[in-house]
Design a protein around this motif. Structure first.
Motif, PDB file in Angstrom:
ATOM      1  N   ARG A  78       0.820  -1.193   0.000  1.00  0.00           N
ATOM      2  CA  ARG A  78       0.000   0.000   0.000  1.00  0.00           C
ATOM      3  C   ARG A  78       0.868   1.263   0.000  1.00  0.00           C
ATOM      4  O   ARG A  78       1.871   1.335   0.701  1.00  0.00           O
ATOM      5  CB  ARG A  78      -0.907   0.030   1.234  1.00  0.00           C
ATOM      6  CG  ARG A  78      -1.784  -1.202   1.452  1.00  0.00           C
ATOM      7  CD  ARG A  78      -2.942  -1.307   0.471  1.00  0.00           C
ATOM      8  NE  ARG A  78      -2.548  -1.938  -0.787  1.00  0.00           N
ATOM      9  CZ  ARG A  78      -3.370  -2.158  -1.798  1.00  0.00           C
ATOM     10  NH1 ARG A  78      -4.643  -1.803  -1.706  1.00  0.00           N
ATOM     11  NH2 ARG A  78      -2.949  -2.733  -2.886  1.00  0.00           N
ATOM     12  N   PHE A  80      -0.794   4.364   0.342  1.00  0.00           N
ATOM     13  CA  PHE A  80      -1.598   5.316   1.123  1.00  0.00           C
ATOM     14  C   PHE A  80      -1.868   6.588   0.320  1.00  0.00           C
ATOM     15  O   PHE A  80      -1.591   7.712   0.749  1.00  0.00           O
ATOM     16  CB  PHE A  80      -0.943   5.608   2.480  1.00  0.00           C
ATOM     17  CG  PHE A  80      -0.865   4.377   3.337  1.00  0.00           C
ATOM     18  CD1 PHE A  80      -1.923   4.012   4.161  1.00  0.00           C
ATOM     19  CD2 PHE A  80       0.249   3.547   3.275  1.00  0.00           C
ATOM     20  CE1 PHE A  80      -1.861   2.849   4.922  1.00  0.00           C
ATOM     21  CE2 PHE A  80       0.322   2.382   4.031  1.00  0.00           C
ATOM     22  CZ  PHE A  80      -0.745   2.032   4.855  1.00  0.00           C
ATOM     23  N   HIS A  86      -8.294  -0.464   1.185  1.00  0.00           N
ATOM     24  CA  HIS A  86      -7.765  -0.841   2.498  1.00  0.00           C
ATOM     25  C   HIS A  86      -8.856  -1.582   3.256  1.00  0.00           C
ATOM     26  O   HIS A  86     -10.044  -1.245   3.147  1.00  0.00           O
ATOM     27  CB  HIS A  86      -7.327   0.395   3.285  1.00  0.00           C
ATOM     28  CG  HIS A  86      -6.057   0.996   2.774  1.00  0.00           C
ATOM     29  ND1 HIS A  86      -4.832   0.751   3.334  1.00  0.00           N
ATOM     30  CD2 HIS A  86      -5.841   1.832   1.721  1.00  0.00           C
ATOM     31  CE1 HIS A  86      -3.895   1.411   2.662  1.00  0.00           C
ATOM     32  NE2 HIS A  86      -4.483   2.076   1.678  1.00  0.00           N
ATOM     33  N   ASP A 125       5.629   6.607   4.465  1.00  0.00           N
ATOM     34  CA  ASP A 125       5.826   5.926   5.745  1.00  0.00           C
ATOM     35  C   ASP A 125       5.078   6.602   6.882  1.00  0.00           C
ATOM     36  O   ASP A 125       4.523   5.935   7.763  1.00  0.00           O
ATOM     37  CB  ASP A 125       7.323   5.843   6.082  1.00  0.00           C
ATOM     38  CG  ASP A 125       8.063   4.871   5.176  1.00  0.00           C
ATOM     39  OD1 ASP A 125       7.392   4.094   4.461  1.00  0.00           O
ATOM     40  OD2 ASP A 125       9.308   4.885   5.180  1.00  0.00           O
ATOM     41  N   GLU A 128       1.421   5.778   6.559  1.00  0.00           N
ATOM     42  CA  GLU A 128       1.178   4.437   7.081  1.00  0.00           C
ATOM     43  C   GLU A 128       1.142   4.444   8.608  1.00  0.00           C
ATOM     44  O   GLU A 128       0.301   3.781   9.222  1.00  0.00           O
ATOM     45  CB  GLU A 128       2.263   3.477   6.588  1.00  0.00           C
ATOM     46  CG  GLU A 128       2.074   2.047   7.094  1.00  0.00           C
ATOM     47  CD  GLU A 128       3.199   1.128   6.666  1.00  0.00           C
ATOM     48  OE1 GLU A 128       2.892   0.020   6.157  1.00  0.00           O
ATOM     49  OE2 GLU A 128       4.372   1.504   6.838  1.00  0.00           O
ATOM     50  N   HIS A 132      -1.857   3.084  10.874  1.00  0.00           N
ATOM     51  CA  HIS A 132      -1.664   1.999  11.829  1.00  0.00           C
ATOM     52  C   HIS A 132      -2.004   2.425  13.249  1.00  0.00           C
ATOM     53  O   HIS A 132      -2.487   1.612  14.045  1.00  0.00           O
ATOM     54  CB  HIS A 132      -0.232   1.484  11.758  1.00  0.00           C
ATOM     55  CG  HIS A 132       0.027   0.638  10.550  1.00  0.00           C
ATOM     56  ND1 HIS A 132       1.246   0.065  10.280  1.00  0.00           N
ATOM     57  CD2 HIS A 132      -0.795   0.253   9.533  1.00  0.00           C
ATOM     58  CE1 HIS A 132       1.167  -0.626   9.155  1.00  0.00           C
ATOM     59  NE2 HIS A 132      -0.057  -0.520   8.679  1.00  0.00           N
TER      60      HIS A 132
END
Length: 244
Positions: A78, A80, A86, A125, A128, A132
């Motif tokens: 992914r 994003f 998702h 990153d 993500e 998360h």
């Protein structure tokens, strides 16, 4: 009291198989997601030849299960960005990304879309990490009512539940500390998968090994656990770099 164990790997017909010898009565063969890892729990009384013959006798079943996991649907990595799909609690959503000069947020926009808001210039990153954190917050919110239900039903006490990304397990249990770890990936799966993994790990507080007693306890606490396990294993897996 410590339990004697011996772990080694063998190859049978091109398959790498982990063998764990320990003080149990029966031999158990498991094929585990997502990559079809084969693990055999064998009694200490069986020698290497007996273990190998038992594996060969189940080779057809092992290969079928291994093929199921090898061919299972996997998500590509992914990025994003807007338009990606998702998963959240077993449903697939379209991601809508907006940039604004404010703290990042994630929220469900409707039954088909998830909104991710980040500051301008936020890289992949960091996006993500925001996503998360939202997954982790969701899982932690589910835990108090689940523990309130299952602790008295099972007659056990869990001192702590933690969540992290794990490459080898859906969950784990430190029996001495009464601490359970859950895989962050469970936020993507249907809620019954979280129930199954949590109850599975709590059962280890009563029985350390995956033996007949363990399965009898699971049958008593959660009779439909095999259905939930199948639901967990058939759901789309994360990117192929995330392996057991």
């Amino acid at each position: 009291m410590t339990t004697k164990t011996d772990t080694y790997h063998i190859e049978v017909s091109g398959l790498s198989i982990e063998v764990v010898r320990k003080d149990i009565k029966h031999l158990y063969i498991g094929v585990h997601p997502p990559s079809g890892r084969v693990r055999v729990s064998a009694p200490l009384r069986l020698d290497a030849d007996a273990v190998r013959m038992a594996i060969i006798s189940r080779l057809g079943w092992i290969r079928r299960k291994h093929a199921e996991f090898t061919n299972q649907e996997r998500q590509s990595q992914r990025e994003f960005v807007t338009g990606e799909s998702h998963y959240f609690v077993g449903k697939r959503y379209r991601l809508d990304v907006t940039e604004r000069d404010a703290p990042p947020t994630v929220r469900l926009l409707n039954n088909t879309r998830i909104g991710l808001s980040v500051r301008p210039g936020t890289d992949r990153d960091k996006r993500e990490a925001v996503f998360h954190a939202w997954y982790r917050e969701h899982l932690y919110a589910q835990l108090p009512p689940l523990l309130a239900k299952w602790e008295p039903k099972m007659g056990v006490t869990v001192n702590e539940v933690r969540i992290k990304k794990m490459k080898t397990l859906w969950g784990s249990c430190n029996i001495e500390a009464k601490r359970i770890w859950l895989n962050l990936e469970l936020a993507k799966k249907p809620n019954v998968c979280l129930v199954y993994v949590l109850v599975h790990e709590m059962t280890h507080l009563l029985e350390r090994h995956h033996n007949d007693r363990f399965r009898e306890l699971m049958d008593n606490f959660l009779p439909q656990w095999r259905t939930y396990r199948d639901e967990l294993n058939k759901a789309p897996l994360a990117h192929e770099s995330w392996r057991y």
